[in-house]
Write a protein that holds these residues in place. Sequence first.
Motif, PDB file in Angstrom:
ATOM      1  N   VAL A  58      26.632  -6.495   1.562  1.00  0.00           N
ATOM      2  CA  VAL A  58      27.103  -7.377   0.449  1.00  0.00           C
ATOM      3  C   VAL A  58      26.380  -8.898   0.800  1.00  0.00           C
ATOM      4  CG1 VAL A  58      29.248  -8.689  -0.383  1.00  0.00           C
ATOM      5  CG2 VAL A  58      29.290  -6.238   0.213  1.00  0.00           C
ATOM      6  N   LEU A  59      26.254  -9.261   2.097  1.00  0.00           N
ATOM      7  CA  LEU A  59      25.634 -10.377   2.470  1.00  0.00           C
ATOM      8  C   LEU A  59      24.290 -10.297   2.038  1.00  0.00           C
ATOM      9  CD1 LEU A  59      26.153 -13.054   4.114  1.00  0.00           C
ATOM     10  CD2 LEU A  59      25.340 -11.823   5.969  1.00  0.00           C
ATOM     11  N   GLU A  60      23.652  -9.298   2.084  1.00  0.00           N
ATOM     12  CA  GLU A  60      22.175  -9.361   1.629  1.00  0.00           C
ATOM     13  C   GLU A  60      22.151  -9.464   0.009  1.00  0.00           C
ATOM     14  OE1 GLU A  60      18.328  -6.070   1.269  1.00  0.00           O
ATOM     15  OE2 GLU A  60      19.964  -5.756   2.880  1.00  0.00           O
ATOM     16  N   HIS A  61      23.145  -8.797  -0.532  1.00  0.00           N
ATOM     17  CA  HIS A  61      23.220  -8.808  -2.250  1.00  0.00           C
ATOM     18  C   HIS A  61      23.364 -10.318  -2.208  1.00  0.00           C
ATOM     19  CE1 HIS A  61      25.263  -7.774  -6.195  1.00  0.00           C
ATOM     20  NE2 HIS A  61      24.197  -8.294  -6.164  1.00  0.00           N
ATOM     21  N   ALA A  62      24.319 -11.093  -1.758  1.00  0.00           N
ATOM     22  CA  ALA A  62      24.699 -12.580  -1.820  1.00  0.00           C
ATOM     23  C   ALA A  62      23.470 -13.384  -1.714  1.00  0.00           C
ATOM     24  CB  ALA A  62      25.664 -12.849  -1.015  1.00  0.00           C
ATOM     25  N   GLY A  63      22.795 -12.955  -0.686  1.00  0.00           N
ATOM     26  CA  GLY A  63      21.351 -13.751  -0.179  1.00  0.00           C
ATOM     27  C   GLY A  63      20.261 -13.607  -1.377  1.00  0.00           C
ATOM     28  N   GLN A  64      20.212 -12.230  -2.077  1.00  0.00           N
ATOM     29  CA  GLN A  64      19.201 -12.036  -3.131  1.00  0.00           C
ATOM     30  C   GLN A  64      19.754 -13.107  -4.320  1.00  0.00           C
ATOM     31  OE1 GLN A  64      16.588 -10.129  -3.662  1.00  0.00           O
ATOM     32  NE2 GLN A  64      16.643  -9.733  -1.321  1.00  0.00           N
ATOM     33  N   GLU A  65      20.967 -13.038  -4.592  1.00  0.00           N
ATOM     34  CA  GLU A  65      21.383 -13.843  -5.770  1.00  0.00           C
ATOM     35  C   GLU A  65      20.976 -15.422  -5.527  1.00  0.00           C
ATOM     36  OE1 GLU A  65      21.861 -12.286  -8.570  1.00  0.00           O
ATOM     37  OE2 GLU A  65      22.394 -10.453  -7.463  1.00  0.00           O
ATOM     38  N   VAL A  66      21.356 -15.834  -4.298  1.00  0.00           N
ATOM     39  CA  VAL A  66      21.217 -17.363  -3.869  1.00  0.00           C
ATOM     40  C   VAL A  66      19.636 -17.338  -3.980  1.00  0.00           C
ATOM     41  CG1 VAL A  66      20.926 -18.933  -1.775  1.00  0.00           C
ATOM     42  CG2 VAL A  66      22.912 -17.426  -2.339  1.00  0.00           C
ATOM     43  N   GLY A  67      18.750 -16.733  -3.807  1.00  0.00           N
ATOM     44  CA  GLY A  67      17.156 -16.639  -3.797  1.00  0.00           C
ATOM     45  C   GLY A  67      16.931 -16.881  -5.343  1.00  0.00           C
ATOM     46  N   ASP A  68      17.457 -15.950  -6.252  1.00  0.00           N
ATOM     47  CA  ASP A  68      17.244 -15.972  -7.481  1.00  0.00           C
ATOM     48  C   ASP A  68      17.715 -17.340  -8.108  1.00  0.00           C
ATOM     49  OD1 ASP A  68      16.327 -13.384  -7.605  1.00  0.00           O
ATOM     50  OD2 ASP A  68      18.320 -12.705  -8.383  1.00  0.00           O
ATOM     51  N   ILE A  69      18.800 -18.110  -7.750  1.00  0.00           N
ATOM     52  CA  ILE A  69      19.160 -19.460  -8.136  1.00  0.00           C
ATOM     53  C   ILE A  69      18.260 -20.231  -7.935  1.00  0.00           C
ATOM     54  CG2 ILE A  69      21.069 -21.075  -8.027  1.00  0.00           C
ATOM     55  CD1 ILE A  69      22.751 -18.609  -7.429  1.00  0.00           C
ATOM     56  N   VAL A  70      17.854 -20.406  -6.521  1.00  0.00           N
ATOM     57  CA  VAL A  70      16.917 -21.375  -6.150  1.00  0.00           C
ATOM     58  C   VAL A  70      15.757 -21.319  -6.701  1.00  0.00           C
ATOM     59  CG1 VAL A  70      15.836 -22.238  -4.071  1.00  0.00           C
ATOM     60  CG2 VAL A  70      17.973 -21.529  -3.953  1.00  0.00           C
ATOM     61  N   LEU A  71      15.059 -20.235  -6.982  1.00  0.00           N
ATOM     62  CA  LEU A  71      13.902 -20.003  -7.550  1.00  0.00           C
ATOM     63  C   LEU A  71      13.948 -20.484  -8.897  1.00  0.00           C
ATOM     64  CD1 LEU A  71      12.546 -16.321  -6.400  1.00  0.00           C
ATOM     65  CD2 LEU A  71      12.051 -18.919  -5.354  1.00  0.00           C
ATOM     66  N   TYR A  72      14.924 -20.249  -9.732  1.00  0.00           N
ATOM     67  CA  TYR A  72      15.100 -20.412 -11.163  1.00  0.00           C
ATOM     68  C   TYR A  72      15.154 -22.018 -10.966  1.00  0.00           C
ATOM     69  CZ  TYR A  72      15.400 -16.164 -13.778  1.00  0.00           C
ATOM     70  OH  TYR A  72      14.927 -14.975 -13.903  1.00  0.00           O
ATOM     71  N   LEU A  73      15.786 -22.670 -10.339  1.00  0.00           N
ATOM     72  CA  LEU A  73      15.998 -24.189  -9.996  1.00  0.00           C
ATOM     73  C   LEU A  73      14.673 -24.791  -9.758  1.00  0.00           C
ATOM     74  CD1 LEU A  73      19.359 -24.675  -8.530  1.00  0.00           C
ATOM     75  CD2 LEU A  73      18.768 -24.981 -11.015  1.00  0.00           C
ATOM     76  N   LEU A  74      13.687 -24.109  -8.894  1.00  0.00           N
ATOM     77  CA  LEU A  74      12.419 -24.802  -8.477  1.00  0.00           C
ATOM     78  C   LEU A  74      11.727 -24.868  -9.887  1.00  0.00           C
ATOM     79  CD1 LEU A  74      11.553 -22.842  -5.185  1.00  0.00           C
ATOM     80  CD2 LEU A  74      11.662 -25.457  -5.786  1.00  0.00           C
ATOM     81  N   LEU A  75      11.656 -23.663 -10.797  1.00  0.00           N
ATOM     82  CA  LEU A  75      10.947 -23.446 -11.865  1.00  0.00           C
ATOM     83  C   LEU A  75      11.385 -24.640 -12.881  1.00  0.00           C
ATOM     84  CD1 LEU A  75      10.645 -19.536 -12.165  1.00  0.00           C
ATOM     85  CD2 LEU A  75       8.783 -21.423 -12.048  1.00  0.00           C
ATOM     86  N   LEU A  76      12.823 -24.693 -12.978  1.00  0.00           N
ATOM     87  CA  LEU A  76      13.299 -25.680 -13.786  1.00  0.00           C
ATOM     88  C   LEU A  76      12.896 -27.258 -13.359  1.00  0.00           C
ATOM     89  CD1 LEU A  76      15.346 -26.549 -16.273  1.00  0.00           C
ATOM     90  CD2 LEU A  76      17.244 -26.501 -14.605  1.00  0.00           C
ATOM     91  N   CYS A  77      12.814 -27.472 -12.172  1.00  0.00           N
ATOM     92  CA  CYS A  77      12.399 -28.810 -11.820  1.00  0.00           C
ATOM     93  C   CYS A  77      10.913 -28.913 -11.908  1.00  0.00           C
ATOM     94  CB  CYS A  77      12.571 -28.965 -10.330  1.00  0.00           C
ATOM     95  SG  CYS A  77      14.015 -29.260  -9.568  1.00  0.00           S
ATOM     96  N   SER A  78      10.181 -27.802 -11.850  1.00  0.00           N
ATOM     97  CA  SER A  78       8.678 -27.959 -12.400  1.00  0.00           C
ATOM     98  C   SER A  78       8.558 -28.167 -13.770  1.00  0.00           C
ATOM     99  CB  SER A  78       8.159 -26.759 -11.811  1.00  0.00           C
ATOM    100  OG  SER A  78       6.533 -26.902 -12.258  1.00  0.00           O
ATOM    101  N   GLU A  79       9.094 -27.704 -14.619  1.00  0.00           N
ATOM    102  CA  GLU A  79       9.165 -27.737 -16.127  1.00  0.00           C
ATOM    103  C   GLU A  79       9.564 -29.125 -16.625  1.00  0.00           C
ATOM    104  OE1 GLU A  79       7.780 -25.906 -18.677  1.00  0.00           O
ATOM    105  OE2 GLU A  79       6.956 -24.829 -16.859  1.00  0.00           O
ATOM    106  N   LEU A  80      10.610 -29.579 -15.832  1.00  0.00           N
ATOM    107  CA  LEU A  80      11.075 -30.817 -16.167  1.00  0.00           C
ATOM    108  C   LEU A  80      10.340 -32.198 -15.483  1.00  0.00           C
ATOM    109  CD1 LEU A  80      14.912 -30.451 -16.339  1.00  0.00           C
ATOM    110  CD2 LEU A  80      13.529 -30.676 -18.133  1.00  0.00           C
ATOM    111  N   GLY A  81       9.434 -31.775 -14.599  1.00  0.00           N
ATOM    112  CA  GLY A  81       8.590 -33.106 -13.832  1.00  0.00           C
ATOM    113  C   GLY A  81       9.533 -33.615 -12.831  1.00  0.00           C
TER     114      GLY A  81
END
Length: 101
Positions: A58-81
């Motif tokens: 479950v901890l590994e699954h939670a880490g995967q979801e946290v990773g997904d969130i951070v990666l989408y936020l990185l892409l969002l920051c990139s798109e917004l400058g």
Amino acid sequence: MNITELTNRLHAIRDRNDWKQYHSPKNLAMAASVEMAELVEIFQWLTEQQSHELSNDVLEHAGQEVGDIVLYLLLLCSELGLDMEQVVRAKLADSERRFAS
């Protein structure tokens, strides 16, 4: 964490798969929200104590979801400058100022 390196690696995956067309700020914010909901689902019916005592799977699954969130936020920051490090540091400084004891 080297944000520039991570963002460059994300862009390489995005470009290799022709996903940029789907990476509007709206879509990226929605995708981050969906991933956050998947993280919340892990904890939905746990007690406070159980939420501190996750099994390795479950901890590994939670880490995967946290990773997904951070990666989408990185892409969002990139798109917004936005510079993610700068906005995080600014928000942290604001919190320190507002919530200083």
